[in-house]
Design a protein around this motif. Structure first.
Motif, PDB file in Angstrom:
ATOM      1  N   TYR A  24      17.044 -11.729   6.294  1.00  0.00           N
ATOM      2  CA  TYR A  24      15.948 -12.047   5.374  1.00  0.00           C
ATOM      3  C   TYR A  24      16.456 -12.117   3.936  1.00  0.00           C
ATOM      4  CZ  TYR A  24      11.471 -11.902   2.977  1.00  0.00           C
ATOM      5  OH  TYR A  24      10.412 -12.200   2.174  1.00  0.00           O
ATOM      6  N   ALA A  25      17.242 -11.116   3.539  1.00  0.00           N
ATOM      7  CA  ALA A  25      17.778 -11.095   2.168  1.00  0.00           C
ATOM      8  C   ALA A  25      18.667 -12.313   1.931  1.00  0.00           C
ATOM      9  CB  ALA A  25      18.551  -9.800   1.926  1.00  0.00           C
ATOM     10  N   GLY A  26      19.458 -12.696   2.939  1.00  0.00           N
ATOM     11  CA  GLY A  26      20.321 -13.876   2.798  1.00  0.00           C
ATOM     12  C   GLY A  26      19.512 -15.155   2.648  1.00  0.00           C
ATOM     13  N   ALA A  33      18.586  -4.323  -1.238  1.00  0.00           N
ATOM     14  CA  ALA A  33      17.900  -3.229  -1.925  1.00  0.00           C
ATOM     15  C   ALA A  33      16.564  -3.695  -2.509  1.00  0.00           C
ATOM     16  CB  ALA A  33      18.791  -2.662  -3.027  1.00  0.00           C
ATOM     17  N   SER A  34      16.525  -4.912  -3.046  1.00  0.00           N
ATOM     18  CA  SER A  34      15.266  -5.390  -3.620  1.00  0.00           C
ATOM     19  C   SER A  34      14.238  -5.665  -2.516  1.00  0.00           C
ATOM     20  CB  SER A  34      15.491  -6.643  -4.474  1.00  0.00           C
ATOM     21  OG  SER A  34      15.947  -7.704  -3.682  1.00  0.00           O
ATOM     22  N   VAL A  35      14.700  -6.116  -1.332  1.00  0.00           N
ATOM     23  CA  VAL A  35      13.789  -6.321  -0.215  1.00  0.00           C
ATOM     24  C   VAL A  35      13.213  -4.985   0.236  1.00  0.00           C
ATOM     25  CG1 VAL A  35      13.605  -7.086   2.194  1.00  0.00           C
ATOM     26  CG2 VAL A  35      14.928  -8.435   0.559  1.00  0.00           C
ATOM     27  N   ALA A  38      10.707  -3.718  -2.391  1.00  0.00           N
ATOM     28  CA  ALA A  38       9.423  -4.419  -2.321  1.00  0.00           C
ATOM     29  C   ALA A  38       8.637  -3.989  -1.086  1.00  0.00           C
ATOM     30  CB  ALA A  38       9.652  -5.927  -2.306  1.00  0.00           C
ATOM     31  N   ALA A  39       9.327  -3.818   0.038  1.00  0.00           N
ATOM     32  CA  ALA A  39       8.639  -3.425   1.269  1.00  0.00           C
ATOM     33  C   ALA A  39       8.057  -2.016   1.153  1.00  0.00           C
ATOM     34  CB  ALA A  39       9.602  -3.493   2.451  1.00  0.00           C
ATOM     35  N   ILE A  40       8.820  -1.104   0.606  1.00  0.00           N
ATOM     36  CA  ILE A  40       8.317   0.267   0.445  1.00  0.00           C
ATOM     37  C   ILE A  40       7.177   0.291  -0.565  1.00  0.00           C
ATOM     38  CG2 ILE A  40       8.912   2.586  -0.378  1.00  0.00           C
ATOM     39  CD1 ILE A  40      11.706   2.146   0.839  1.00  0.00           C
ATOM     40  N   GLY A  41       7.322  -0.447  -1.666  1.00  0.00           N
ATOM     41  CA  GLY A  41       6.252  -0.515  -2.661  1.00  0.00           C
ATOM     42  C   GLY A  41       4.970  -1.066  -2.069  1.00  0.00           C
ATOM     43  N   SER A  42       5.092  -2.115  -1.266  1.00  0.00           N
ATOM     44  CA  SER A  42       3.910  -2.699  -0.625  1.00  0.00           C
ATOM     45  C   SER A  42       3.297  -1.729   0.372  1.00  0.00           C
ATOM     46  CB  SER A  42       4.301  -3.999   0.081  1.00  0.00           C
ATOM     47  OG  SER A  42       3.208  -4.527   0.782  1.00  0.00           O
ATOM     48  N   GLY A  48      -3.224  -2.063  -1.452  1.00  0.00           N
ATOM     49  CA  GLY A  48      -2.845  -3.113  -0.512  1.00  0.00           C
ATOM     50  C   GLY A  48      -3.885  -3.278   0.586  1.00  0.00           C
ATOM     51  N   SER A  49      -4.307  -2.175   1.150  1.00  0.00           N
ATOM     52  CA  SER A  49      -5.309  -2.263   2.212  1.00  0.00           C
ATOM     53  C   SER A  49      -6.665  -2.676   1.639  1.00  0.00           C
ATOM     54  CB  SER A  49      -5.430  -0.928   2.950  1.00  0.00           C
ATOM     55  OG  SER A  49      -5.871   0.086   2.066  1.00  0.00           O
ATOM     56  N   GLU A  50      -6.943  -2.262   0.413  1.00  0.00           N
ATOM     57  CA  GLU A  50      -8.210  -2.654  -0.221  1.00  0.00           C
ATOM     58  C   GLU A  50      -8.247  -4.152  -0.486  1.00  0.00           C
ATOM     59  OE1 GLU A  50      -8.497  -0.231  -3.700  1.00  0.00           O
ATOM     60  OE2 GLU A  50      -8.656   1.624  -2.543  1.00  0.00           O
ATOM     61  N   ARG A  51      -7.110  -4.721  -0.879  1.00  0.00           N
ATOM     62  CA  ARG A  51      -7.049  -6.171  -1.100  1.00  0.00           C
ATOM     63  C   ARG A  51      -7.256  -6.917   0.203  1.00  0.00           C
ATOM     64  NH1 ARG A  51      -1.674  -6.402  -4.500  1.00  0.00           N
ATOM     65  NH2 ARG A  51      -1.111  -5.654  -2.477  1.00  0.00           N
ATOM     66  N   MET A  52      -6.622  -6.425   1.278  1.00  0.00           N
ATOM     67  CA  MET A  52      -6.804  -7.071   2.577  1.00  0.00           C
ATOM     68  C   MET A  52      -8.255  -6.948   3.025  1.00  0.00           C
ATOM     69  SD  MET A  52      -3.378  -6.231   4.754  1.00  0.00           S
ATOM     70  CE  MET A  52      -4.074  -6.989   6.194  1.00  0.00           C
ATOM     71  N   GLU A  53      -8.848  -5.785   2.805  1.00  0.00           N
ATOM     72  CA  GLU A  53     -10.243  -5.586   3.194  1.00  0.00           C
ATOM     73  C   GLU A  53     -11.160  -6.520   2.408  1.00  0.00           C
ATOM     74  OE1 GLU A  53     -13.593  -2.059   3.173  1.00  0.00           O
ATOM     75  OE2 GLU A  53     -11.484  -1.516   3.226  1.00  0.00           O
ATOM     76  N   ALA A  54     -10.886  -6.693   1.121  1.00  0.00           N
ATOM     77  CA  ALA A  54     -11.696  -7.600   0.299  1.00  0.00           C
ATOM     78  C   ALA A  54     -11.529  -9.047   0.776  1.00  0.00           C
ATOM     79  CB  ALA A  54     -11.299  -7.476  -1.170  1.00  0.00           C
ATOM     80  N   ALA A  55     -10.305  -9.430   1.127  1.00  0.00           N
ATOM     81  CA  ALA A  55     -10.076 -10.793   1.622  1.00  0.00           C
ATOM     82  C   ALA A  55     -10.810 -11.008   2.945  1.00  0.00           C
ATOM     83  CB  ALA A  55      -8.579 -11.043   1.798  1.00  0.00           C
ATOM     84  N   PHE A  56     -10.726 -10.031   3.839  1.00  0.00           N
ATOM     85  CA  PHE A  56     -11.458 -10.138   5.108  1.00  0.00           C
ATOM     86  C   PHE A  56     -12.954 -10.193   4.870  1.00  0.00           C
ATOM     87  CE2 PHE A  56      -7.710  -8.107   7.385  1.00  0.00           C
ATOM     88  CZ  PHE A  56      -7.330  -9.283   8.000  1.00  0.00           C
ATOM     89  N   SER A  57     -13.423  -9.406   3.925  1.00  0.00           N
ATOM     90  CA  SER A  57     -14.854  -9.384   3.621  1.00  0.00           C
ATOM     91  C   SER A  57     -15.322 -10.747   3.117  1.00  0.00           C
ATOM     92  CB  SER A  57     -15.137  -8.302   2.585  1.00  0.00           C
ATOM     93  OG  SER A  57     -16.489  -8.278   2.250  1.00  0.00           O
ATOM     94  N   ARG A  58     -14.540 -11.369   2.229  1.00  0.00           N
ATOM     95  CA  ARG A  58     -14.897 -12.703   1.727  1.00  0.00           C
ATOM     96  C   ARG A  58     -14.918 -13.720   2.865  1.00  0.00           C
ATOM     97  NH1 ARG A  58     -11.440 -11.066  -2.374  1.00  0.00           N
ATOM     98  NH2 ARG A  58      -9.735 -12.319  -1.527  1.00  0.00           N
ATOM     99  N   ARG A  59     -13.916 -13.636   3.734  1.00  0.00           N
ATOM    100  CA  ARG A  59     -13.875 -14.576   4.864  1.00  0.00           C
ATOM    101  C   ARG A  59     -15.061 -14.358   5.788  1.00  0.00           C
ATOM    102  NH1 ARG A  59      -7.625 -13.435   5.639  1.00  0.00           N
ATOM    103  NH2 ARG A  59      -6.825 -14.848   4.064  1.00  0.00           N
ATOM    104  N   LEU A  60     -15.381 -13.099   6.075  1.00  0.00           N
ATOM    105  CA  LEU A  60     -16.522 -12.815   6.950  1.00  0.00           C
ATOM    106  C   LEU A  60     -17.828 -13.292   6.319  1.00  0.00           C
ATOM    107  CD1 LEU A  60     -15.625  -9.274   8.342  1.00  0.00           C
ATOM    108  CD2 LEU A  60     -15.723 -11.432   9.608  1.00  0.00           C
ATOM    109  N   ASP A  61     -17.965 -13.132   5.002  1.00  0.00           N
ATOM    110  CA  ASP A  61     -19.164 -13.623   4.323  1.00  0.00           C
ATOM    111  C   ASP A  61     -19.277 -15.136   4.450  1.00  0.00           C
ATOM    112  OD1 ASP A  61     -19.900 -11.085   3.550  1.00  0.00           O
ATOM    113  OD2 ASP A  61     -19.114 -11.277   1.505  1.00  0.00           O
ATOM    114  N   ARG A  62     -18.158 -15.837   4.264  1.00  0.00           N
ATOM    115  CA  ARG A  62     -18.165 -17.295   4.381  1.00  0.00           C
ATOM    116  C   ARG A  62     -18.521 -17.712   5.811  1.00  0.00           C
ATOM    117  NH1 ARG A  62     -12.955 -18.746   3.092  1.00  0.00           N
ATOM    118  NH2 ARG A  62     -12.446 -18.947   5.281  1.00  0.00           N
ATOM    119  N   ILE A  63     -17.944 -17.039   6.784  1.00  0.00           N
ATOM    120  CA  ILE A  63     -18.246 -17.352   8.180  1.00  0.00           C
ATOM    121  C   ILE A  63     -19.708 -17.055   8.479  1.00  0.00           C
ATOM    122  CG2 ILE A  63     -17.778 -16.633  10.564  1.00  0.00           C
ATOM    123  CD1 ILE A  63     -14.823 -16.278   9.685  1.00  0.00           C
TER     124      ILE A  63
END
Length: 156
Positions: A24-26, A33-35, A38-42, A48-63
């Protein structure tokens, strides 16, 4: 973060995961180290989970809105068909057995015209629901909607 403001960590990875990290790094042309950073930070990010939940919520509202529109259109179609069928049954007399073959031939021809008209209407993009919305008159200023739903009544 700058290089001087880092703490060294040593850990071991399974060979398959280490190979994935190196590949992946290649591909991304970044350091391993930067990969990992970033992975540990994420992974540790509290939002992170709140952003995913908000995205799912928007999609569910649209559906949900799309399903609501579909439900409305199906309801309009069912009601239109029910009204048509009631009217047709009320005005169409029973066919005597002698005239049955001629009636079937006429019905086939009329059904073919119906299919052609339906195809033309579907190609234009006009729909019954759109016609219904345009057909309902807007109440004029001062008019009040009747409680039985039969339309506006003039102001007193």
């Amino acid at each position: 973060m700058s290089k001087g403001n880092r703490i060294k960590h040593t850990f071991r990875l399974p060979p398959a995961l280490s190979k994935q990290l190196a590949d992946y790094a290649g591909r991304k042309r970044v350091s391993q180290a930067s990969v990992v950073e970033a992975a540990i930070g994420s992974f540790l990010s509290p939002d992170g989970s709140e952003r995913m939940e908000a995205a799912f919520s928007r999609r569910l509202d649209r559906i949900s809105r799309q399903i609501g529109k579909l439900d409305y259109h199906i309801e309009v179609g069912n009601e239109a068909f029910a009204l048509y069928l009631r009217r047709w049954l009320a005005v169409t007399p029973a066919i005597p057995l002698e005239a049955n073959a001629a009636a079937r031939a006429d019905a086939e021809k009329r059904f073919d015209f119906f299919i052609e008209a339906l195809a033309r209407r579907m190609e234009t993009g006009r729909h019954l629901a759109d016609d219904l919305i345009r057909a309902v008159p807007e109440p004029e200023l001062g008019e009040v909607e009747k409680t039985d739903g039969s339309g506006p009544e003039p102001p007193a």
